[in-house]
Design a protein around this motif. Structure first.
Motif, PDB file in Angstrom:
ATOM      1  N   THR A  26      17.211 107.079 101.635  1.00  0.00           N
ATOM      2  CA  THR A  26      18.240 107.052 102.686  1.00  0.00           C
ATOM      3  C   THR A  26      18.781 105.668 102.995  1.00  0.00           C
ATOM      4  O   THR A  26      19.841 105.555 103.600  1.00  0.00           O
ATOM      5  N   GLU A  27      18.052 104.612 102.639  1.00  0.00           N
ATOM      6  CA  GLU A  27      18.464 103.250 102.981  1.00  0.00           C
ATOM      7  C   GLU A  27      18.373 102.347 101.754  1.00  0.00           C
ATOM      8  O   GLU A  27      17.641 102.664 100.800  1.00  0.00           O
ATOM      9  N   PRO A  28      19.054 101.206 101.767  1.00  0.00           N
ATOM     10  CA  PRO A  28      18.996 100.274 100.633  1.00  0.00           C
ATOM     11  C   PRO A  28      17.699  99.468 100.626  1.00  0.00           C
ATOM     12  O   PRO A  28      17.689  98.254 100.849  1.00  0.00           O
ATOM     13  N   ILE A  29      16.600 100.162 100.379  1.00  0.00           N
ATOM     14  CA  ILE A  29      15.266  99.557 100.449  1.00  0.00           C
ATOM     15  C   ILE A  29      14.489  99.911  99.186  1.00  0.00           C
ATOM     16  O   ILE A  29      14.537 101.045  98.704  1.00  0.00           O
ATOM     17  N   LEU A  30      13.758  98.930  98.662  1.00  0.00           N
ATOM     18  CA  LEU A  30      12.847  99.102  97.540  1.00  0.00           C
ATOM     19  C   LEU A  30      11.468  98.637  97.982  1.00  0.00           C
ATOM     20  O   LEU A  30      11.340  97.595  98.632  1.00  0.00           O
ATOM     21  N   ALA A  31      10.430  99.421  97.652  1.00  0.00           N
ATOM     22  CA  ALA A  31       9.060  99.061  98.012  1.00  0.00           C
ATOM     23  C   ALA A  31       8.191  99.006  96.759  1.00  0.00           C
ATOM     24  O   ALA A  31       8.438  99.732  95.787  1.00  0.00           O
ATOM     25  N   SER A  32       7.177  98.163  96.785  1.00  0.00           N
ATOM     26  CA  SER A  32       6.243  98.046  95.666  1.00  0.00           C
ATOM     27  C   SER A  32       4.829  97.904  96.200  1.00  0.00           C
ATOM     28  O   SER A  32       4.613  97.503  97.351  1.00  0.00           O
ATOM     29  N   CYS A  33       3.852  98.228  95.346  1.00  0.00           N
ATOM     30  CA  CYS A  33       2.441  98.073  95.746  1.00  0.00           C
ATOM     31  C   CYS A  33       1.671  97.432  94.608  1.00  0.00           C
ATOM     32  O   CYS A  33       2.116  97.401  93.461  1.00  0.00           O
ATOM     33  N   SER A  34       0.453  96.947  94.938  1.00  0.00           N
ATOM     34  CA  SER A  34      -0.245  96.065  94.019  1.00  0.00           C
ATOM     35  C   SER A  34      -1.759  96.138  94.181  1.00  0.00           C
ATOM     36  O   SER A  34      -2.285  96.650  95.178  1.00  0.00           O
ATOM     37  N   THR A  35      -2.434  95.555  93.202  1.00  0.00           N
ATOM     38  CA  THR A  35      -3.874  95.346  93.315  1.00  0.00           C
ATOM     39  C   THR A  35      -4.203  94.445  94.490  1.00  0.00           C
ATOM     40  O   THR A  35      -5.330  94.470  95.008  1.00  0.00           O
ATOM     41  N   ASP A  36      -3.235  93.651  94.956  1.00  0.00           N
ATOM     42  CA  ASP A  36      -3.486  92.758  96.092  1.00  0.00           C
ATOM     43  C   ASP A  36      -3.533  93.495  97.432  1.00  0.00           C
ATOM     44  O   ASP A  36      -3.646  92.862  98.485  1.00  0.00           O
ATOM     45  N   LYS A  37      -3.406  94.832  97.402  1.00  0.00           N
ATOM     46  CA  LYS A  37      -3.581  95.709  98.569  1.00  0.00           C
ATOM     47  C   LYS A  37      -2.411  95.659  99.547  1.00  0.00           C
ATOM     48  O   LYS A  37      -2.523  96.155 100.669  1.00  0.00           O
ATOM     49  N   THR A  38      -1.303  95.076  99.136  1.00  0.00           N
ATOM     50  CA  THR A  38      -0.140  95.003 100.014  1.00  0.00           C
ATOM     51  C   THR A  38       1.002  95.858  99.485  1.00  0.00           C
ATOM     52  O   THR A  38       1.069  96.187  98.296  1.00  0.00           O
ATOM     53  N   HIS A  44      18.403  95.567  99.897  1.00  0.00           N
ATOM     54  CA  HIS A  44      19.450  95.083  98.994  1.00  0.00           C
ATOM     55  C   HIS A  44      20.837  95.399  99.523  1.00  0.00           C
ATOM     56  O   HIS A  44      21.037  96.304 100.333  1.00  0.00           O
ATOM     57  N   SER A  45      21.787  94.624  99.077  1.00  0.00           N
ATOM     58  CA  SER A  45      23.187  94.852  99.419  1.00  0.00           C
ATOM     59  C   SER A  45      23.736  95.986  98.566  1.00  0.00           C
ATOM     60  O   SER A  45      23.168  96.332  97.527  1.00  0.00           O
ATOM     61  N   THR A  46      24.836  96.561  99.008  1.00  0.00           N
ATOM     62  CA  THR A  46      25.576  97.520  98.192  1.00  0.00           C
ATOM     63  C   THR A  46      26.770  96.784  97.609  1.00  0.00           C
ATOM     64  O   THR A  46      27.575  96.231  98.355  1.00  0.00           O
ATOM     65  N   PRO A  47      26.877  96.740  96.292  1.00  0.00           N
ATOM     66  CA  PRO A  47      27.945  95.944  95.684  1.00  0.00           C
ATOM     67  C   PRO A  47      29.332  96.363  96.166  1.00  0.00           C
ATOM     68  O   PRO A  47      29.641  97.549  96.287  1.00  0.00           O
ATOM     69  N   LYS A  48      30.150  95.350  96.454  1.00  0.00           N
ATOM     70  CA  LYS A  48      31.551  95.580  96.796  1.00  0.00           C
ATOM     71  C   LYS A  48      32.398  95.444  95.524  1.00  0.00           C
ATOM     72  O   LYS A  48      31.888  95.145  94.457  1.00  0.00           O
ATOM     73  N   GLU A  51      31.963  92.213  93.695  1.00  0.00           N
ATOM     74  CA  GLU A  51      30.594  91.830  93.361  1.00  0.00           C
ATOM     75  C   GLU A  51      30.122  92.645  92.163  1.00  0.00           C
ATOM     76  O   GLU A  51      30.379  93.837  92.072  1.00  0.00           O
ATOM     77  N   GLU A  52      29.405  91.982  91.276  1.00  0.00           N
ATOM     78  CA  GLU A  52      28.971  92.674  90.080  1.00  0.00           C
ATOM     79  C   GLU A  52      27.692  93.473  90.305  1.00  0.00           C
ATOM     80  O   GLU A  52      27.549  94.572  89.779  1.00  0.00           O
ATOM     81  N   GLU A  53      26.741  92.939  91.062  1.00  0.00           N
ATOM     82  CA  GLU A  53      25.433  93.566  91.196  1.00  0.00           C
ATOM     83  C   GLU A  53      24.905  93.473  92.627  1.00  0.00           C
ATOM     84  O   GLU A  53      25.302  92.586  93.380  1.00  0.00           O
ATOM     85  N   PRO A  54      23.977  94.365  93.000  1.00  0.00           N
ATOM     86  CA  PRO A  54      23.340  94.256  94.315  1.00  0.00           C
ATOM     87  C   PRO A  54      22.468  93.002  94.377  1.00  0.00           C
ATOM     88  O   PRO A  54      21.985  92.517  93.350  1.00  0.00           O
ATOM     89  N   GLY A 331      26.931 106.927 101.052  1.00  0.00           N
ATOM     90  CA  GLY A 331      27.571 105.673 101.416  1.00  0.00           C
ATOM     91  C   GLY A 331      27.546 104.596 100.357  1.00  0.00           C
ATOM     92  O   GLY A 331      28.211 103.568 100.520  1.00  0.00           O
ATOM     93  N   ASP A 332      26.795 104.790  99.251  1.00  0.00           N
ATOM     94  CA  ASP A 332      26.778 103.719  98.256  1.00  0.00           C
ATOM     95  C   ASP A 332      27.907 103.838  97.235  1.00  0.00           C
ATOM     96  O   ASP A 332      28.105 102.945  96.403  1.00  0.00           O
ATOM     97  N   GLY A 333      28.647 104.948  97.297  1.00  0.00           N
ATOM     98  CA  GLY A 333      29.818 105.100  96.441  1.00  0.00           C
ATOM     99  C   GLY A 333      29.521 105.073  94.956  1.00  0.00           C
ATOM    100  O   GLY A 333      30.397 104.778  94.152  1.00  0.00           O
ATOM    101  N   GLY A 334      28.283 105.377  94.592  1.00  0.00           N
ATOM    102  CA  GLY A 334      27.918 105.350  93.181  1.00  0.00           C
ATOM    103  C   GLY A 334      27.645 103.967  92.637  1.00  0.00           C
ATOM    104  O   GLY A 334      27.407 103.807  91.431  1.00  0.00           O
ATOM    105  N   ALA A 335      27.649 102.938  93.515  1.00  0.00           N
ATOM    106  CA  ALA A 335      27.478 101.565  93.041  1.00  0.00           C
ATOM    107  C   ALA A 335      26.088 101.300  92.476  1.00  0.00           C
ATOM    108  O   ALA A 335      25.906 100.358  91.700  1.00  0.00           O
ATOM    109  N   MET A 336      25.102 102.118  92.870  1.00  0.00           N
ATOM    110  CA  MET A 336      23.737 101.908  92.392  1.00  0.00           C
ATOM    111  C   MET A 336      23.383 102.811  91.213  1.00  0.00           C
ATOM    112  O   MET A 336      22.240 102.818  90.759  1.00  0.00           O
TER     113      MET A 336
END
Length: 356
Positions: A26-38, A44-48, A51-54, A331-336
């Protein structure tokens, strides 16, 4: 020669191997997880048009309190909750708090901890409706949890049909059908039978080595699976009912020289709106490669699968543990479209684009 992917951005910060990435639906958010327990969160932005990329900016790090590796994370379909699966045998449920000061970053609060597994949790996944959560473990079990009010979860079923470590889970995109992949070389297809509660209705047995990854096509007609030996198989549903049998229709070899750890399937490509377009399938694994496959199908025929991109040494000499397409969002207009993220043993998260 297959063209490589375009690298958009490297996202550093984890201090040990990165295992999994997930995009908010639902939102321009990316999450990751790791052996470091975090868990690390990037916005990210939505390309206009000019703009070439987020562009990705670090937002926050969640010090989860898990005592061992975080192996898998997943956003709920409404984007409000984040589930974390840990080698400490628990699943954490996190919700974002809204700060009183609009200049402050939101914080993520643990609202529930799901306990019961006897060993390492390997995967966690929400059903398409968001009403169910599934988890699996090295203890050979698959648990089905019902989401209730006030961040409460009730265990509906504990399934012990696998004979070895359960590696990953995938929900059907439209129905309450769950696929589980295991070290016992099989895939179980599970559903809620009114006569006997949750149980397997089919076991898929073509693999001869560990199955590491499963994913349904966006339309729900096909299932892809992959694992040791670098093999990838595609299965087709043969009927319209929930428990209609599935059959293998495609086996792919040679693109990967080692274990395939991760699969992701998207409908976001130039063929998705056509009668034959099924989407693109991404695969990644121990040979350091990310492969992109174009999948098409005519009515009543097996899908045609064409390798169109190969990114060698995507994380240098390190294994690629996860690959995930960015979902289409309002709302991302297919930019992603065509954007995907990967996580590797080098501790990095990388964002890529596969063009038309």
């Amino acid at each position: 020669m297959y063209p490589p992917l375009q690298l958009i951005q490297e996202l550093p910060g984890h201090t040990d191997r990165a295992w999994h990435v997930t995009w908010s639906p639902t939102e321009p958010i990316l999450a990751s997880c790791s052996t470091d327990k975090t868990v690390r969160i990037w916005r990210h932005s939505t390309p206009k048009a000019n703009e070439e990329e987020p562009k990705f900016g670090f937002q926050t790090s969640i010090a989860t309190g898990h005592t061992r590796t975080l192996r898998s994370i997943a956003f709920s379909p409404n984007g409000r909750s984040l589930a974390t699966a840990s080698f400490d045998a628990t699943v954490g449920i996190w919700e974002r708090t809204v700060p009183e000061d609009e200049d402050e970053e939101p914080e993520w609060e643990c609202v529930s901890t799901l306990e019961g597994h006897d060993s390492e949790c390997k995967s966690v996944a929400w059903s398409a409706s968001g009403g169910l959560l599934a988890s699996c473990s090295r203890d050979k079990s698959v648990w089905i949890w019902e989401v209730q009010a006030d961040s409460d979860f009730e265990c509906l079923a504990v399934l012990m049909e696998h004979t070895q470590d359960v590696k990953s889970l995938a929900w059907h995109p439209h129905e309450e059908i769950l696929a589980s992949a295991s070290y016992d070389d099989t895939i179980l297809l599970l559903s809620d039978d009114p006569q006997s509660d949750w149980s397997p209705f089919q076991t898929l047995k073509s693999h001869t080595e560990t199955v590491w990854a499963v994913v349904f096509s966006p339309c729900g007609r096909w299932l892809a699976s992959a694992g040791d030996g670098g093999e990838m198989r595609i299965w087709e549903r043969t009927g319209q009912t929930t428990e209609a049998p599935w059959k293998e229709v495609v086996c792919l070899r040679g693109a990967h020289s080692r274990t395939i750890y991760s699969l992701s399937w998207t409908a976001s490509n130039s063929l998705a709106s056509s009668a034959t377009g099924v989407g693109r399938l991404a695969s990644a694994g121990g040979d350091g490669r990310i492969c992109i496959w174009q999948v098409t199908s005519e009515p009543s025929t097996p899908p045609q699968v064409e390798l169109i991109y190969t990114q060698k040494e995507a994380h240098g000499v390190s294994d690629v543990n996860c690959v995930e397409w960015c979902p289409a969002r309002e709302g991302d207009g297919g930019a992603m479209a065509g954007v995907l993220a990967s996580a590797g043993d080098d501790g990095l998260v990388k964002v890529w684009r596969a063009g038309d």
